[in-house]
Design a protein around this motif. Structure first.
Motif, short mmCIF file in Angstrom:
data_model
loop_
_atom_site.label_atom_id
_atom_site.label_comp_id
_atom_site.label_asym_id
_atom_site.label_seq_id
_atom_site.Cartn_x
_atom_site.Cartn_y
_atom_site.Cartn_z
N THR A 1 -1.12 -6.88 -8.79
CA THR A 1 -1.16 -6.36 -7.42
C THR A 1 -2.56 -6.48 -6.85
O THR A 1 -2.74 -6.85 -5.68
N ASP A 2 -3.57 -6.19 -7.66
CA ASP A 2 -4.96 -6.34 -7.21
C ASP A 2 -5.23 -7.79 -6.80
O ASP A 2 -5.85 -8.05 -5.76
N GLU A 3 -4.76 -8.74 -7.61
CA GLU A 3 -4.99 -10.15 -7.32
C GLU A 3 -4.29 -10.58 -6.03
O GLU A 3 -4.87 -11.29 -5.20
N ARG B 1 -6.22 -9.07 -3.04
CA ARG B 1 -7.55 -9.63 -2.78
C ARG B 1 -7.47 -10.72 -1.72
O ARG B 1 -8.29 -10.78 -0.80
N ARG C 1 -8.65 -1.53 -0.64
CA ARG C 1 -8.65 -2.22 -1.93
C ARG C 1 -8.64 -1.21 -3.07
O ARG C 1 -7.93 -1.38 -4.06
N GLU C 2 -9.43 -0.15 -2.93
CA GLU C 2 -9.45 0.91 -3.95
C GLU C 2 -8.12 1.66 -3.99
O GLU C 2 -7.68 2.11 -5.05
N HIS D 1 -12.73 -2.04 1.74
CA HIS D 1 -12.99 -1.51 0.40
C HIS D 1 -12.12 -0.29 0.11
O HIS D 1 -11.61 -0.13 -1.01
N SER E 1 -2.56 -2.13 -11.54
CA SER E 1 -1.86 -3.40 -11.75
C SER E 1 -2.77 -4.56 -11.39
O SER E 1 -3.14 -4.73 -10.22
N GLU E 2 -3.14 -5.37 -12.38
CA GLU E 2 -3.99 -6.53 -12.11
C GLU E 2 -3.32 -7.53 -11.18
O GLU E 2 -3.97 -8.15 -10.34
N GLU F 1 0.82 -1.21 0.00
CA GLU F 1 0.00 0.00 0.00
C GLU F 1 0.85 1.26 0.00
O GLU F 1 0.57 2.23 -0.73
N VAL G 1 -5.16 0.36 -3.40
CA VAL G 1 -4.25 -0.52 -4.15
C VAL G 1 -4.56 -0.43 -5.64
O VAL G 1 -3.65 -0.45 -6.48
N ALA G 2 -5.84 -0.33 -5.99
CA ALA G 2 -6.24 -0.28 -7.40
C ALA G 2 -5.69 0.94 -8.12
O ALA G 2 -5.62 0.95 -9.36
#
Length: 231
Positions: free
Chosen positions: A157-159, A162, A146-147, A143, A154-155, A101, A149-150
């Motif tokens: 990093t998101d994965e 999660r 999570r947002e 949430h 980066s997909e 983060e 990080v979004a």
């Protein structure tokens, strides 16, 4: 368990005709992250498979994927359970959060930033406070991060995160006073959002570091009292 299965049945439409173990695991991961399945819950193959309308083999593969993500454990002759974290697990979760983060905030580049998701999460938290729903406030808090990080776009990093955030929710279930844990962080989320809106990445990162340090201290305090260091 009946309430949880009713919620899963509503998710059945998400599977469609191209149901896969990965999509089933996505649904179960989300349900764990939202707090539907507390730590120690035994997951019924028949119940969950029936609610989602998937085969036993598909469900078992989904369980295997989530076990690999450290969200579930398989106990011989007993079944599959939502994992109960240890103190060391919690410390590692927060270590990972700090690395990821803070790096996301540090690497944002020049403002302005697209902060709609963060703003929605803050508003979600406000509504939870107004309703005195402290568990929902914890969900809104997840949430928000999570947002955050979004923002890296980066997909991968998101994965990664999660699963980390789903594990974090397991830690929150041990907390006996969710209001005391979650309420102070709504204001801190607002401060981080405000700093990012003004383009002050350094201030946002500094606030985030303090946030994570204090949150870890609060959760660990509860864990040492209620769970201990041994699994």
């Amino acid at each position: 368990m009946t309430e949880q299965l009713t919620g899963l049945a509503q998710d059945r439409a998400l599977l469609g005709r191209t149901s896969t173990a990965e999509r089933v695991s996505d649904i179960l991961r989300s349900r764990i992250a939202e707090g539907y399945f507390p730590p120690g819950t035994r997951l019924s193959e028949d119940g969950i498979g029936g609610a989602l309308g998937v085969s036993r083999n598909t469900l078992r593969e989904a369980f295997r994927l989530l076990t690999h993500e450290r969200l579930l454990v398989h106990e011989l002759n007993r079944g599959v359970f939502v994992r109960v974290l240890t103190v060391e697990d919690v410390e590692d979760i927060y270590r990972t959060r700090g690395l990821v983060e803070c790096a996301v905030v540090r690497g944002l580049g020049d403002p302005p930033y697209v902060l709609d998701g963060l703003a929605r999460a803050v508003e979600e938290g406000r509504r939870a406070v107004e309703g005195g729903d402290w568990n929902s406030l914890g969900t809104a808090n997840i949430h928000f991060h999570r947002e955050l990080v979004a923002l890296a776009g980066s997909e991968r990093t998101d994965e990664l995160m999660r699963s980390v955030f789903a594990e974090l929710r397991l830690a929150f279930h041990v907390v006996d006073d969710p209001r005391r844990l979650h309420e102070p962080y709504l204001e801190r989320n607002q401060q981080i959002l405000k700093a990012l809106r003004t383009g002050d990445r350094a201030a946002a990162e500094a606030q985030l570091e303090i946030y994570l340090r204090d949150s870890l201290q609060r959760v660990i305090e509860v864990y040492r009292r209620r769970v201990g260091g041994e699994e």
